[in-house]
Design an enzyme around this catalytic site. Structure first.
Site, short mmCIF file in Angstrom:
data_model
loop_
_atom_site.label_atom_id
_atom_site.label_comp_id
_atom_site.label_asym_id
_atom_site.label_seq_id
_atom_site.Cartn_x
_atom_site.Cartn_y
_atom_site.Cartn_z
N ILE A 1 0.89 -1.16 0.00
CA ILE A 1 0.00 0.00 0.00
C ILE A 1 0.92 1.21 0.00
O ILE A 1 1.85 1.30 0.81
CB ILE A 1 -0.95 -0.01 1.22
CG1 ILE A 1 -1.79 1.28 1.29
CG2 ILE A 1 -0.20 -0.22 2.51
CD1 ILE A 1 -2.82 1.26 2.42
N SER A 2 0.73 2.11 -0.94
CA SER A 2 1.62 3.26 -1.09
C SER A 2 1.54 4.18 0.12
O SER A 2 0.53 4.24 0.83
CB SER A 2 1.26 4.06 -2.35
OG SER A 2 1.50 3.32 -3.51
#
Length: 202
Positions: A52-53
């Site tokens: 997840i960025s």
């Protein structure tokens, strides 16, 4: 909120984006054993070699899209669906492609449980989602080593494509491409980034 102030301090100005980031419970989009890391400004692994960025990159890419409620957005790489939820919170119609079936199934269940509307399909994102084109915005959350031309062809006039491009395992460049009224593509460099590699046809 500490995270919101951090994003503003790094140049995020769009009030809609800041409100969307504030409203989406990021801790719901990371593995339970990593929930304590959810609000740190760094990527978090979600399994299957994906992440997840970090919140700043999500905010930067979302702001760069410049979309408004009612716009149609294509997302390549659903992952945990955090970016998907942020887009849905902005009131856009989201079409998201994920190549890993297990991630797509979990993302669909998570979004349904949290009340975010999005269209999710399992597939290789390189060729986009042609039957729902054109899109006002396209956001790509993995890095190919070149610009996928099928995605460019699915942009609406005035639409924007935000995508990291560069070598796997190295530093990539985040680009914003805008399709002008003459049908020409205008490119803007948004800085150096590091994303997981684009898989599938790319």
């Amino acid at each position: 909120m500490v995270l919101e102030r951090h994003l503003e301090g790094r140049g995020i100005r769009d009030p809609g984006v800041l409100e969307a980031i504030r409203s989406v419970p990021r801790e719901q989009f990371v593995p339970p054993d990593l929930a304590a890391q959810a609000h740190g400004d760094h990527p978090v692994p979600i399994g299957y070699g994906q992440t997840i960025s970090q919140p700043f990159i999500v905010a930067l890419m979302t702001e760069a899209l410049g979309v408004a409620p009612g716009d149609r957005v294509l997302e390549i790489g659903t992952g945990s669906a955090y970016q998907t939820a942020v887009l849905a919170a902005l009131g856009v119609e989201v079409f998201s492609l994920e190549i890993v079936p297990e991630l797509a199934a979990a993302a669909r269940q998570r979004l349904d449980r949290l009340g975010y509307a999005a269209n999710i399909r399992v597939g290789d994102g390189y060729r986009g989602w042609e039957e729902h084109a054109p899109f006002d915005g396209i956001v790509v959350t993995a890095a190919p080593d070149h610009l996928p031309r099928p995605l460019v062809k699915q942009l609406a006039s005035g639409g924007r494509l935000v995508i990291p491009i560069g070598p796997a395992g190295g530093t990539q460049t985040l680009w914003r491409y805008t399709l002008d009224d003459a049908g020409d593509l205008q490119a803007g460099d948004l800085g150096a980034v590091a994303f997981v590699p684009f898989t599938g046809e790319a």
